[in-house]
Write a protein that holds these residues in place. Structure first.
Motif, short mmCIF file in Angstrom:
data_model
loop_
_atom_site.label_atom_id
_atom_site.label_comp_id
_atom_site.label_asym_id
_atom_site.label_seq_id
_atom_site.Cartn_x
_atom_site.Cartn_y
_atom_site.Cartn_z
N ALA A 275 0.84 -1.19 0.00
CA ALA A 275 0.00 0.00 0.00
C ALA A 275 0.88 1.25 0.00
N VAL A 276 0.53 2.19 -0.84
CA VAL A 276 1.25 3.45 -0.88
C VAL A 276 0.55 4.42 0.06
N LYS A 277 1.31 5.01 0.96
CA LYS A 277 0.72 5.93 1.93
C LYS A 277 0.39 7.24 1.23
N TYR A 278 -0.80 7.32 0.71
CA TYR A 278 -1.15 8.43 -0.18
C TYR A 278 -2.66 8.54 -0.20
N ASP A 279 -3.18 9.68 0.22
CA ASP A 279 -4.62 9.90 0.23
C ASP A 279 -4.95 10.89 -0.88
N ARG A 280 -5.66 10.42 -1.90
CA ARG A 280 -5.92 11.27 -3.05
C ARG A 280 -6.81 12.46 -2.72
N ASP A 281 -7.48 12.42 -1.59
CA ASP A 281 -8.34 13.54 -1.21
C ASP A 281 -7.78 14.32 -0.04
N ASP B 22 -3.93 15.52 2.45
CA ASP B 22 -2.67 16.25 2.35
C ASP B 22 -1.67 15.57 1.44
N GLN B 23 -1.61 14.23 1.50
CA GLN B 23 -0.61 13.53 0.70
C GLN B 23 -0.79 13.81 -0.79
N HIS B 24 -2.05 13.95 -1.21
CA HIS B 24 -2.32 14.25 -2.62
C HIS B 24 -1.58 15.52 -3.03
N TYR B 25 -1.72 16.57 -2.23
CA TYR B 25 -1.12 17.85 -2.57
C TYR B 25 0.38 17.86 -2.28
N ASP B 26 0.80 17.17 -1.22
CA ASP B 26 2.22 17.15 -0.89
C ASP B 26 3.04 16.45 -1.98
N VAL B 27 2.58 15.30 -2.44
CA VAL B 27 3.33 14.56 -3.45
C VAL B 27 3.29 15.29 -4.78
N ALA B 28 2.13 15.85 -5.13
CA ALA B 28 2.04 16.62 -6.38
C ALA B 28 2.98 17.82 -6.33
N SER B 29 3.04 18.49 -5.18
CA SER B 29 3.94 19.63 -5.02
C SER B 29 5.39 19.20 -5.13
N ALA B 30 5.72 18.06 -4.52
CA ALA B 30 7.10 17.57 -4.58
C ALA B 30 7.49 17.21 -6.02
N TYR C 69 8.49 10.61 -7.36
CA TYR C 69 7.18 11.15 -6.99
C TYR C 69 6.12 10.81 -8.04
N LEU C 70 6.53 10.77 -9.30
CA LEU C 70 5.59 10.34 -10.35
C LEU C 70 5.15 8.91 -10.10
N ALA C 71 6.11 8.04 -9.76
CA ALA C 71 5.78 6.64 -9.50
C ALA C 71 4.83 6.51 -8.30
N ARG C 72 5.03 7.33 -7.28
CA ARG C 72 4.14 7.27 -6.12
C ARG C 72 2.71 7.66 -6.51
N MET C 73 2.59 8.65 -7.36
CA MET C 73 1.26 9.08 -7.79
C MET C 73 0.59 8.01 -8.65
N ILE C 74 1.36 7.40 -9.53
CA ILE C 74 0.80 6.36 -10.39
C ILE C 74 0.39 5.15 -9.56
N PHE D 160 -4.92 14.24 -14.16
CA PHE D 160 -4.45 15.23 -13.18
C PHE D 160 -2.94 15.40 -13.29
N ILE D 161 -2.23 14.28 -13.38
CA ILE D 161 -0.76 14.35 -13.51
C ILE D 161 -0.39 15.09 -14.78
N ALA D 162 -1.05 14.76 -15.88
CA ALA D 162 -0.74 15.40 -17.16
C ALA D 162 -0.99 16.90 -17.11
N ARG D 163 -2.04 17.31 -16.41
CA ARG D 163 -2.32 18.75 -16.28
C ARG D 163 -1.22 19.45 -15.51
N ARG D 164 -0.75 18.81 -14.42
CA ARG D 164 0.33 19.42 -13.65
C ARG D 164 1.60 19.57 -14.48
N LEU D 165 1.88 18.58 -15.31
CA LEU D 165 3.08 18.64 -16.15
C LEU D 165 2.96 19.74 -17.20
N MET D 166 1.78 19.95 -17.74
CA MET D 166 1.60 21.04 -18.72
C MET D 166 1.84 22.39 -18.06
#
Length: 456
Positions: free
Chosen positions: A254-260, A262-270, A286-291, A299-305
């Protein structure tokens, strides 16, 4: 024997011993009302409801349809429901194993059934994108003359993988990805339904969250993992599928990551800050953690753009093109292959030269406009195409740049309030160094300074 969705022998075995079939098969909906998600395709009068005989009276018969969507969201399930609910003759073919010979045999059988005893035929063709152009051509007469009603399923973009004549004779129905709520309802039904696990075990909240993450919107994957976890819990004599049991049974931590949370925003920010800092390895982590956590690839693609413009900008103008192309590819193919596209884009952005000059420039211009620094448009730039504009002095004295050497006219473009102000301050990084030189030369020409001589 004519191919069918389920052979009689398989059906008999399932009736006598339901547990012999995988959980994903046992939990297949029996009616359209049990289908998870796809509500936009199941409204009264929709093509799928007409295929099962709901409101199919009148002169307009049900149309052939092409179901397009990623794996595990219900294409085969919808065909199965049609086969169970319709009073029509139902035949299944897979483009992986079938060819023109099999298609023609089905069509001949359909014509005999229609002419002999008025029985209509529904042909379900799975993986139609694997058919060649010639194989798809063999379907055209049957679809056009409605000797068969075709239900074709594909995971590939039909505009690229299916011939235009077949597309024009069918309705293209795009299936939407299943949401967490869709899958959560399906999992809970499977836990309690007699066709499923019949209440033999329960599912802990964190294990349910992990199941939703590893499913990635795929109902089949979710049920398969649930069945594995239930089997492990029952074997150990445990009444509940815990996160630890689920991890052991599906061999996926299990990846310690809550999509709704803090982890959602923390990992995306990182992720974005690692790209900005040009650390390609941290970026990929960080990309691997999100995937792995089941983050929406869009969402990932939008952040990259956004990163391509905010952090790279004119230092590498192709970065935004790369990110946009990646987002389009992700939307077309989905996971799991989308991970490759996202990885490529992330690497390209992390290793690109960086500049935020364009980002700072538009924000500075916006700040001035919001502060009231606007003012009237200079008269020579105003529209002069309407009657009376000349009397108002509009467009008078405007210098047409294309008529001048170098294509630059020494005239005022900005309003008086900001005339001479510089918003864009280019860096000397990457390709922006060239734009910095161009900007200086152009600004000098606009001020009326002579162009530099040779070698200057």
């Amino acid at each position: 024997m004519e191919p069918d969705l389920f052979t009689a022998a398989a059906e008999d075995r399932q009736e006598k011993d339901p547990a012999s079939s995988p959980l994903a098969v046992r939990m297949r909906p029996r009616t359209l009302d049990e289908v998870v998600g796809q509500g936009h395709l199941l409204k009264p009068g929709s093509p799928l409801r007409r295929l099962v005989g709901e409101g199919s009276g009148g002169p307009a018969g049900p149309s052939s349809v092409i179901l397009w969507g990623p794996p595990g969201i219900g294409k085969t399930t919808l065909a199965y429901v049609v086969s169970q609910a319709t009073n029509k003759r139902f035949v299944e073919l897979s483009a992986i194993t079938a060819g023109v010979k099999e298609v023609r045999a089905v069509i001949d059988g359909a014509r005999r059934a229609s002419g002999g005893y008025g029985k209509e035929t529904v042909l379900f063709l799975d993986e139609i994108h694997r058919f060649s152009k010639a194989q798809q051509d063999s379907l055209l007469p049957a679809v056009e003359n409605r000797w068969v009603t075709l239900i074709a399923a594909t995971t590939e973009n039909p505009y690229f993988s299916i011939i235009s004549p077949l597309l024009s004779r069918s309705l293209l129905l795009t299936l939407q990805g299943l949401t967490d709520d869709d899958l959560r309802g399906l999992l809970r039904r499977a836990l309690t339904d007699e066709r499923g696990l019949g209440g033999a075990v329960t599912l802990s909240e964190d294990a349910e969250g992990h199941l939703l993450r590893i499913a990635g919107g795929d109902a089949r994957r979710a049920l398969t993992a649930l069945e594995a976890g239930a089997g492990s819990a029952i074997a150990k004599g445990e009444p509940e599928i815990t996160l630890e049991t689920l991890e052991d049974s599906v061999d996926r931590a299990a990846v310690k990551y809550d999509r709704d949370g803090d982890q959602h925003y923390d990992v995306a920010s990182a992720l974005i800050k690692s790209i900005r800092g040009s650390d390609v390895d941290a970026t990929l982590h960080y990309l691997a953690r999100m995937i792995e956590a089941g983050e929406d690839p869009r969402f990932i693609a939008r952040r990259l753009m956004i990163s391509a413009s905010e952090d790279i900008g004119m230092a590498d103008p192709t970065a935004l093109q790369t990110a946009v192309a990646g987002a389009q590819a992700v939307a077309l193919i989905g996971f799991p292959e989308a991970r490759i596209v996202l990885g490529q884009v992330a690497v390209a952005l992390a290793l690109a030269p960086k500049s935020n000059a364009a980002y700072l420039a538009i924000d500075a211009a916006l700040a001035d406009v919001r502060a009231g620094l606007a003012g009237p448009v200079p008269p020579h730039l105003r529209d002069g195409h309407y009657k009376g504009a000349e009397k108002l002095g509009h467009a008078q004295g405007y210098l047409y740049p294309h008529d001048l050497p170098g294509g630059i006219a020494a005239q005022q473009y900005a309003p008086d309030a900001i005339h001479g102000k510089r918003y864009y301050e280019p860096t000397r990084y990457g390709a922006e160094a060239r734009y910095a030189d161009v900007a200086e030369r152009v600004r000098a020409r606009l001020r009326g300074e002579p162009p530099p001589g040779p070698g200057e």
